[in-house]
Design a protein around this motif. Structure first.
Motif, PDB file in Angstrom:
ATOM      1  N   ALA A   1       0.822  -1.208   0.000  1.00  0.00           N
ATOM      2  CA  ALA A   1       0.000   0.000   0.000  1.00  0.00           C
ATOM      3  C   ALA A   1       0.858   1.260   0.000  1.00  0.00           C
ATOM      4  CB  ALA A   1      -0.931  -0.004   1.204  1.00  0.00           C
ATOM      5  N   HIS A   2       2.050   1.162   0.559  1.00  0.00           N
ATOM      6  CA  HIS A   2       2.962   2.300   0.636  1.00  0.00           C
ATOM      7  C   HIS A   2       4.331   1.857   0.135  1.00  0.00           C
ATOM      8  CE1 HIS A   2      -0.071   4.394   2.932  1.00  0.00           C
ATOM      9  NE2 HIS A   2      -0.145   3.368   3.737  1.00  0.00           N
ATOM     10  N   PRO A   3       4.580   1.983  -1.177  1.00  0.00           N
ATOM     11  CA  PRO A   3       5.878   1.558  -1.716  1.00  0.00           C
ATOM     12  C   PRO A   3       7.030   2.244  -0.988  1.00  0.00           C
ATOM     13  CG  PRO A   3       4.381   2.170  -3.484  1.00  0.00           C
ATOM     14  CD  PRO A   3       3.725   2.559  -2.197  1.00  0.00           C
ATOM     15  N   ALA A   4       8.095   1.504  -0.814  1.00  0.00           N
ATOM     16  CA  ALA A   4       9.259   2.034  -0.105  1.00  0.00           C
ATOM     17  C   ALA A   4       9.874   3.199  -0.874  1.00  0.00           C
ATOM     18  CB  ALA A   4      10.292   0.933   0.085  1.00  0.00           C
ATOM     19  N   LEU A   5      10.195   4.241  -0.135  1.00  0.00           N
ATOM     20  CA  LEU A   5      10.936   5.371  -0.688  1.00  0.00           C
ATOM     21  C   LEU A   5      12.291   5.389   0.001  1.00  0.00           C
ATOM     22  CD1 LEU A   5       8.321   8.297  -0.589  1.00  0.00           C
ATOM     23  CD2 LEU A   5       9.025   6.967  -2.573  1.00  0.00           C
ATOM     24  N   SER A   6      13.321   5.701  -0.760  1.00  0.00           N
ATOM     25  CA  SER A   6      14.632   5.870  -0.138  1.00  0.00           C
ATOM     26  C   SER A   6      14.581   7.139   0.713  1.00  0.00           C
ATOM     27  CB  SER A   6      15.720   5.999  -1.207  1.00  0.00           C
ATOM     28  OG  SER A   6      15.582   7.230  -1.902  1.00  0.00           O
ATOM     29  N   ALA A   7      15.547   7.294   1.588  1.00  0.00           N
ATOM     30  CA  ALA A   7      15.607   8.500   2.419  1.00  0.00           C
ATOM     31  C   ALA A   7      15.687   9.745   1.539  1.00  0.00           C
ATOM     32  CB  ALA A   7      16.797   8.429   3.367  1.00  0.00           C
ATOM     33  N   GLU A   8      16.426   9.646   0.436  1.00  0.00           N
ATOM     34  CA  GLU A   8      16.573  10.784  -0.466  1.00  0.00           C
ATOM     35  C   GLU A   8      15.259  11.098  -1.179  1.00  0.00           C
ATOM     36  OE1 GLU A   8      18.629   8.094  -0.555  1.00  0.00           O
ATOM     37  OE2 GLU A   8      20.424   8.956   0.360  1.00  0.00           O
ATOM     38  N   GLU A   9      14.517  10.054  -1.574  1.00  0.00           N
ATOM     39  CA  GLU A   9      13.226  10.267  -2.228  1.00  0.00           C
ATOM     40  C   GLU A   9      12.226  10.889  -1.256  1.00  0.00           C
ATOM     41  OE1 GLU A   9      13.224   6.715  -5.563  1.00  0.00           O
ATOM     42  OE2 GLU A   9      12.591   6.253  -3.514  1.00  0.00           O
ATOM     43  N   PHE A  10      12.264  10.453   0.000  1.00  0.00           N
ATOM     44  CA  PHE A  10      11.358  11.032   0.990  1.00  0.00           C
ATOM     45  C   PHE A  10      11.704  12.502   1.223  1.00  0.00           C
ATOM     46  CE2 PHE A  10       9.482  11.924   5.117  1.00  0.00           C
ATOM     47  CZ  PHE A  10       8.199  11.452   4.910  1.00  0.00           C
ATOM     48  N   THR A  11      12.986  12.817   1.240  1.00  0.00           N
ATOM     49  CA  THR A  11      13.407  14.214   1.365  1.00  0.00           C
ATOM     50  C   THR A  11      12.879  15.028   0.190  1.00  0.00           C
ATOM     51  OG1 THR A  11      15.375  13.595   2.614  1.00  0.00           O
ATOM     52  CG2 THR A  11      15.421  15.744   1.522  1.00  0.00           C
ATOM     53  N   SER A  12      12.892  14.439  -0.996  1.00  0.00           N
ATOM     54  CA  SER A  12      12.339  15.122  -2.167  1.00  0.00           C
ATOM     55  C   SER A  12      10.834  15.318  -2.020  1.00  0.00           C
ATOM     56  CB  SER A  12      12.654  14.331  -3.440  1.00  0.00           C
ATOM     57  OG  SER A  12      14.035  14.371  -3.723  1.00  0.00           O
ATOM     58  N   LEU A  13      10.145  14.341  -1.441  1.00  0.00           N
ATOM     59  CA  LEU A  13       8.709  14.474  -1.199  1.00  0.00           C
ATOM     60  C   LEU A  13       8.440  15.644  -0.255  1.00  0.00           C
ATOM     61  CD1 LEU A  13       5.910  13.123  -1.760  1.00  0.00           C
ATOM     62  CD2 LEU A  13       6.266  11.848   0.354  1.00  0.00           C
ATOM     63  N   ILE A  14       9.272  15.777   0.765  1.00  0.00           N
ATOM     64  CA  ILE A  14       9.157  16.912   1.690  1.00  0.00           C
ATOM     65  C   ILE A  14       9.349  18.223   0.933  1.00  0.00           C
ATOM     66  CG2 ILE A  14      10.256  18.071   3.657  1.00  0.00           C
ATOM     67  CD1 ILE A  14      10.873  15.212   4.739  1.00  0.00           C
ATOM     68  N   GLU A  15      10.335  18.256   0.041  1.00  0.00           N
ATOM     69  CA  GLU A  15      10.588  19.471  -0.749  1.00  0.00           C
ATOM     70  C   GLU A  15       9.378  19.826  -1.603  1.00  0.00           C
ATOM     71  OE1 GLU A  15      12.969  21.887  -1.008  1.00  0.00           O
ATOM     72  OE2 GLU A  15      13.758  20.941   0.790  1.00  0.00           O
ATOM     73  N   VAL A  16       8.775  18.832  -2.230  1.00  0.00           N
ATOM     74  CA  VAL A  16       7.588  19.089  -3.056  1.00  0.00           C
ATOM     75  C   VAL A  16       6.478  19.669  -2.185  1.00  0.00           C
ATOM     76  CG1 VAL A  16       5.803  18.039  -4.503  1.00  0.00           C
ATOM     77  CG2 VAL A  16       8.179  17.319  -4.752  1.00  0.00           C
ATOM     78  N   GLY A  17       6.380  19.191  -0.957  1.00  0.00           N
ATOM     79  CA  GLY A  17       5.356  19.677  -0.038  1.00  0.00           C
ATOM     80  C   GLY A  17       5.536  21.130   0.373  1.00  0.00           C
ATOM     81  N   LYS A  18       6.697  21.689   0.119  1.00  0.00           N
ATOM     82  CA  LYS A  18       6.950  23.093   0.465  1.00  0.00           C
ATOM     83  C   LYS A  18       6.329  24.055  -0.538  1.00  0.00           C
ATOM     84  CE  LYS A  18      11.284  22.249   2.896  1.00  0.00           C
ATOM     85  NZ  LYS A  18      12.742  22.476   2.865  1.00  0.00           N
ATOM     86  N   GLY A  19       5.773  23.527  -1.605  1.00  0.00           N
ATOM     87  CA  GLY A  19       5.131  24.384  -2.603  1.00  0.00           C
ATOM     88  C   GLY A  19       6.140  25.256  -3.319  1.00  0.00           C
ATOM     89  N   GLU A  20       5.838  26.534  -3.407  1.00  0.00           N
ATOM     90  CA  GLU A  20       6.699  27.454  -4.143  1.00  0.00           C
ATOM     91  C   GLU A  20       8.075  27.605  -3.509  1.00  0.00           C
ATOM     92  OE1 GLU A  20       4.859  31.159  -5.159  1.00  0.00           O
ATOM     93  OE2 GLU A  20       2.993  30.168  -5.720  1.00  0.00           O
ATOM     94  N   ALA A  21       8.215  27.238  -2.252  1.00  0.00           N
ATOM     95  CA  ALA A  21       9.500  27.358  -1.562  1.00  0.00           C
ATOM     96  C   ALA A  21      10.423  26.177  -1.849  1.00  0.00           C
ATOM     97  CB  ALA A  21       9.275  27.467  -0.055  1.00  0.00           C
ATOM     98  N   GLN A  22       9.936  25.207  -2.635  1.00  0.00           N
ATOM     99  CA  GLN A  22      10.733  24.011  -2.877  1.00  0.00           C
ATOM    100  C   GLN A  22      11.998  24.307  -3.670  1.00  0.00           C
ATOM    101  OE1 GLN A  22       9.213  21.402  -6.427  1.00  0.00           O
ATOM    102  NE2 GLN A  22       7.429  22.130  -5.317  1.00  0.00           N
ATOM    103  N   GLN A  23      13.014  23.526  -3.373  1.00  0.00           N
ATOM    104  CA  GLN A  23      14.259  23.592  -4.126  1.00  0.00           C
ATOM    105  C   GLN A  23      14.209  22.521  -5.202  1.00  0.00           C
ATOM    106  OE1 GLN A  23      17.694  23.554  -1.610  1.00  0.00           O
ATOM    107  NE2 GLN A  23      16.751  24.876  -0.103  1.00  0.00           N
ATOM    108  N   GLU A  24      15.174  22.562  -6.089  1.00  0.00           N
ATOM    109  CA  GLU A  24      15.235  21.563  -7.147  1.00  0.00           C
ATOM    110  C   GLU A  24      15.444  20.177  -6.548  1.00  0.00           C
ATOM    111  OE1 GLU A  24      14.912  21.828 -10.584  1.00  0.00           O
ATOM    112  OE2 GLU A  24      14.183  23.818 -10.056  1.00  0.00           O
ATOM    113  N   ILE A  25      14.773  19.197  -7.128  1.00  0.00           N
ATOM    114  CA  ILE A  25      14.988  17.811  -6.728  1.00  0.00           C
ATOM    115  C   ILE A  25      15.421  17.041  -7.970  1.00  0.00           C
ATOM    116  CG2 ILE A  25      13.323  17.947  -4.832  1.00  0.00           C
ATOM    117  CD1 ILE A  25      11.397  16.292  -6.575  1.00  0.00           C
TER     118      ILE A  25
END
Length: 63
Positions: A4-28
């Protein structure tokens, strides 16, 4: 049966957090956003990434 929840690497999860920042996100990395979109956690609109409802739930669950 699929996970139900495919594994994300630590780096991918960090990228998910960045996407969640909206316009404040940095490049992933492209591979990260492609995977997040493929898993349904993010959507790309007009060149910008945003979280889907699934992405928001995944953030709430944590890694």
């Amino acid at each position: 049966m699929t996970d139900a929840h495919p594994a994300l690497s630590a780096e991918e999860f960090t990228s998910l957090i960045e996407v969640g920042k909206g316009e404040a996100q940095q490049e992933i990395p492209q591979l990260h956003w492609e995977r997040l979109v493929g898993l349904g956690y993010a959507v790309r609109r007009l060149g910008e990434l945003g979280l889907t409802a699934s992405g928001l739930r995944r953030l709430a669950l944590g890694e």
